[in-house]
Design a protein around this motif. Structure first.
Motif, PDB file in Angstrom:
ATOM      1  N   GLY A   1       0.835  -1.205   0.000  1.00 56.68           N
ATOM      2  CA  GLY A   1       0.000   0.000   0.000  1.00 56.68           C
ATOM      3  C   GLY A   1       0.860   1.242   0.000  1.00 56.68           C
ATOM      4  N   PRO A   2       0.230   2.415   0.089  1.00 51.11           N
ATOM      5  CA  PRO A   2       0.994   3.672   0.047  1.00 51.11           C
ATOM      6  C   PRO A   2       1.983   3.822   1.206  1.00 51.11           C
ATOM      7  N   GLU A   3       1.745   3.128   2.312  1.00 49.65           N
ATOM      8  CA  GLU A   3       2.659   3.222   3.457  1.00 49.65           C
ATOM      9  C   GLU A   3       3.667   2.082   3.467  1.00 49.65           C
ATOM     10  N   GLY A   4       3.626   1.229   2.448  1.00 45.60           N
ATOM     11  CA  GLY A   4       4.563   0.108   2.408  1.00 45.60           C
ATOM     12  C   GLY A   4       3.831  -1.218   2.504  1.00 45.60           C
ATOM     13  N   TYR A   5       4.561  -2.245   2.900  1.00 46.05           N
ATOM     14  CA  TYR A   5       3.974  -3.578   3.023  1.00 46.05           C
ATOM     15  C   TYR A   5       3.222  -3.723   4.343  1.00 46.05           C
ATOM     16  N   ALA A   6       2.289  -4.676   4.385  1.00 42.64           N
ATOM     17  CA  ALA A   6       1.670  -5.081   5.648  1.00 42.64           C
ATOM     18  C   ALA A   6       2.738  -5.793   6.484  1.00 42.64           C
ATOM     19  N   CYS A   7       2.505  -5.895   7.777  1.00 46.09           N
ATOM     20  CA  CYS A   7       3.507  -6.471   8.682  1.00 46.09           C
ATOM     21  C   CYS A   7       3.441  -7.991   8.688  1.00 46.09           C
ATOM     22  N   LYS A   8       4.624  -8.589   8.676  1.00 41.23           N
ATOM     23  CA  LYS A   8       4.728 -10.019   8.916  1.00 41.23           C
ATOM     24  C   LYS A   8       4.280 -10.290  10.356  1.00 41.23           C
ATOM     25  N   ASP A   9       3.639 -11.399  10.589  1.00 40.27           N
ATOM     26  CA  ASP A   9       3.184 -11.759  11.944  1.00 40.27           C
ATOM     27  C   ASP A   9       4.387 -11.700  12.905  1.00 40.27           C
ATOM     28  N   PRO A  10       4.337 -10.817  13.905  1.00 39.63           N
ATOM     29  CA  PRO A  10       5.499 -10.669  14.801  1.00 39.63           C
ATOM     30  C   PRO A  10       5.906 -11.989  15.460  1.00 39.63           C
ATOM     31  N   ALA A  11       4.965 -12.905  15.630  1.00 40.23           N
ATOM     32  CA  ALA A  11       5.302 -14.191  16.261  1.00 40.23           C
ATOM     33  C   ALA A  11       6.264 -15.005  15.402  1.00 40.23           C
ATOM     34  N   THR A  12       6.322 -14.705  14.096  1.00 41.72           N
ATOM     35  CA  THR A  12       7.204 -15.475  13.211  1.00 41.72           C
ATOM     36  C   THR A  12       8.500 -14.717  12.895  1.00 41.72           C
ATOM     37  N   VAL A  13       8.634 -13.515  13.442  1.00 40.51           N
ATOM     38  CA  VAL A  13       9.834 -12.707  13.159  1.00 40.51           C
ATOM     39  C   VAL A  13      11.004 -13.190  14.021  1.00 40.51           C
ATOM     40  N   THR A  14      12.179 -13.338  13.388  1.00 43.07           N
ATOM     41  CA  THR A  14      13.378 -13.749  14.134  1.00 43.07           C
ATOM     42  C   THR A  14      14.488 -12.724  13.890  1.00 43.07           C
ATOM     43  N   THR A  15      15.584 -12.881  14.590  1.00 47.81           N
ATOM     44  CA  THR A  15      16.730 -11.979  14.433  1.00 47.81           C
ATOM     45  C   THR A  15      17.143 -11.875  12.970  1.00 47.81           C
ATOM     46  N   ASP A  16      17.106 -13.007  12.280  1.00 51.54           N
ATOM     47  CA  ASP A  16      17.550 -13.006  10.881  1.00 51.54           C
ATOM     48  C   ASP A  16      16.745 -12.036  10.013  1.00 51.54           C
ATOM     49  N   ASP A  17      15.500 -11.737  10.411  1.00 51.80           N
ATOM     50  CA  ASP A  17      14.725 -10.747   9.660  1.00 51.80           C
ATOM     51  C   ASP A  17      15.374  -9.366   9.706  1.00 51.80           C
ATOM     52  N   PHE A  18      16.183  -9.120  10.741  1.00 54.80           N
ATOM     53  CA  PHE A  18      16.780  -7.789  10.928  1.00 54.80           C
ATOM     54  C   PHE A  18      18.218  -7.715  10.416  1.00 54.80           C
ATOM     55  N   VAL A  19      18.664  -8.783   9.758  1.00 53.06           N
ATOM     56  CA  VAL A  19      20.034  -8.830   9.248  1.00 53.06           C
ATOM     57  C   VAL A  19      19.992  -9.028   7.738  1.00 53.06           C
ATOM     58  N   TYR A  20      20.761  -8.216   7.024  1.00 46.94           N
ATOM     59  CA  TYR A  20      20.856  -8.325   5.565  1.00 46.94           C
ATOM     60  C   TYR A  20      22.308  -8.639   5.226  1.00 46.94           C
ATOM     61  N   THR A  21      22.545  -9.721   4.527  1.00 45.46           N
ATOM     62  CA  THR A  21      23.921 -10.130   4.225  1.00 45.46           C
ATOM     63  C   THR A  21      24.263  -9.923   2.743  1.00 45.46           C
ATOM     64  N   GLY A  22      23.365  -9.261   2.038  1.00 49.33           N
ATOM     65  CA  GLY A  22      23.531  -9.132   0.591  1.00 49.33           C
ATOM     66  C   GLY A  22      24.629  -8.185   0.136  1.00 49.33           C
ATOM     67  N   PHE A  23      25.264  -7.478   1.077  1.00 49.20           N
ATOM     68  CA  PHE A  23      26.364  -6.583   0.696  1.00 49.20           C
ATOM     69  C   PHE A  23      27.720  -7.287   0.742  1.00 49.20           C
ATOM     70  N   ARG A  24      27.733  -8.579   1.142  1.00 51.50           N
ATOM     71  CA  ARG A  24      29.014  -9.279   1.250  1.00 51.50           C
ATOM     72  C   ARG A  24      29.656  -9.498  -0.116  1.00 51.50           C
ATOM     73  N   GLY A  25      30.961  -9.667  -0.114  1.00 52.01           N
ATOM     74  CA  GLY A  25      31.662 -10.180  -1.291  1.00 52.01           C
ATOM     75  C   GLY A  25      32.042  -9.134  -2.320  1.00 52.01           C
ATOM     76  N   GLU A  26      32.602  -9.659  -3.409  1.00 57.52           N
ATOM     77  CA  GLU A  26      33.080  -8.800  -4.495  1.00 57.52           C
ATOM     78  C   GLU A  26      31.969  -8.616  -5.520  1.00 57.52           C
ATOM     79  N   ARG A  27      32.151  -7.621  -6.374  1.00 57.09           N
ATOM     80  CA  ARG A  27      31.185  -7.382  -7.434  1.00 57.09           C
ATOM     81  C   ARG A  27      31.914  -7.314  -8.770  1.00 57.09           C
ATOM     82  N   THR A  28      31.252  -7.804  -9.827  1.00 56.48           N
ATOM     83  CA  THR A  28      31.779  -7.581 -11.164  1.00 56.48           C
ATOM     84  C   THR A  28      31.095  -6.320 -11.710  1.00 56.48           C
ATOM     85  N   THR A  29      31.811  -5.614 -12.554  1.00 57.35           N
ATOM     86  CA  THR A  29      31.278  -4.337 -13.059  1.00 57.35           C
ATOM     87  C   THR A  29      31.360  -4.343 -14.580  1.00 57.35           C
TER      88      THR A  29
END
Ligand SMILES: *[C@@H]1O[C@H](CO)[C@@H](O)[C@H](O)[C@H]1NC(C)=O
Length: 208
Positions: free
Chosen positions: A34-62
């Motif tokens: 919606g205009p304010e973003g996504y609806a919330c995932k059920d907090p009972a199913t949220v874990t620490t991993d939801d708050f960690v993003y690892t996609g910046f790791r490693g090298e990149r090709t250009t």
């Protein structure tokens, strides 16, 4: 209470509104946005991993036409940002690499972590503000202003940006004009570029 104070308090409430209802609202990408973003995932199913993003790791090709590689951590890639009004991206530049002229719905701050780039923005009076940035430097691009980054160093370069929106958008001017469905004859008229040049640009992006 005067009108200004009431306005101020309502603005504050609007900006803090998520905190009145939830501690957080990890986006549930399976539900419509919606205009304010996504609806919330059920907090009972949220874990620490939801708050960690690892996609910046490693090298990149250009190896693309701009010799860059952009990794977006916007809310759809990192749903923990949903509702929090922040997001990030990693920018990698090969030798001579660029992030071409673009804009977002938000402001942006860039932090250089490798190499040397010229970064800048152009305001609505066509004044360009640009500077050579070294490792450790930050620069801000005010909201919605067209901005760009160019690797001017002798090595590849890397920078991280943060934007004050969970889904700030990314509109690249060159792609908007030549990589989408805009007809070439209209592109010629609205840019004053020649037919030959517009065709050359559209061919690069496979649209002519
Ligand atoms: C960005 O770098 C990654 C890792 O090397 C690579 O898999 C991906 O294809 C690159 N993307 C572009 C657009 O070059």
């Amino acid at each position: 209470m005067n009108t200004l104070s009431v306005f101020f308090i309502f603005s504050l409430l609007a900006s803090l509104s998520i905190a009145l209802e939830h501690d957080f609202c990890v986006g549930d990408l399976s539900l419509p946005r919606g205009p304010e973003g996504y609806a919330c995932k059920d907090p009972a199913t949220v874990t620490t991993d939801d708050f960690v993003y690892t996609g910046f790791r490693g090298e990149r090709t250009t190896s693309n036409i701009f010799a860059n590689n952009v990794t977006l951590a916007f809310a759809d890639a990192f749903p923990a940002f949903n509702g929090l009004g922040i997001s990030m991206a990693r920018l990698d530049f090969g030798l001579g690499g660029v992030i071409p002229l673009h804009s977002h719905r938000t402001s942006e701050v860039i932090l250089i972590v490798k190499g040397t780039i010229i970064a800048g923005f152009i305001d609505s009076n066509n004044i360009a503000y640009y500077k050579r940035l070294e490792v450790g430097d930050i620069m801000v691009f005010p909201q919605a202003m067209l901005h760009f980054q160019v690797n001017v160093g002798e090595t590849p370069a890397t920078a991280f940006v943060s934007l004050n929106g969970a889904n700030p958008g990314l509109q690249l001017t060159t792609l908007s004009l030549f990589a989408g469905n805009l007809p070439g004859d209209i592109a010629e008229k609205i840019t004053l570029l020649s037919h030959k040049e517009v065709t050359r640009l559209k061919r690069i992006f496979g649209t002519a």
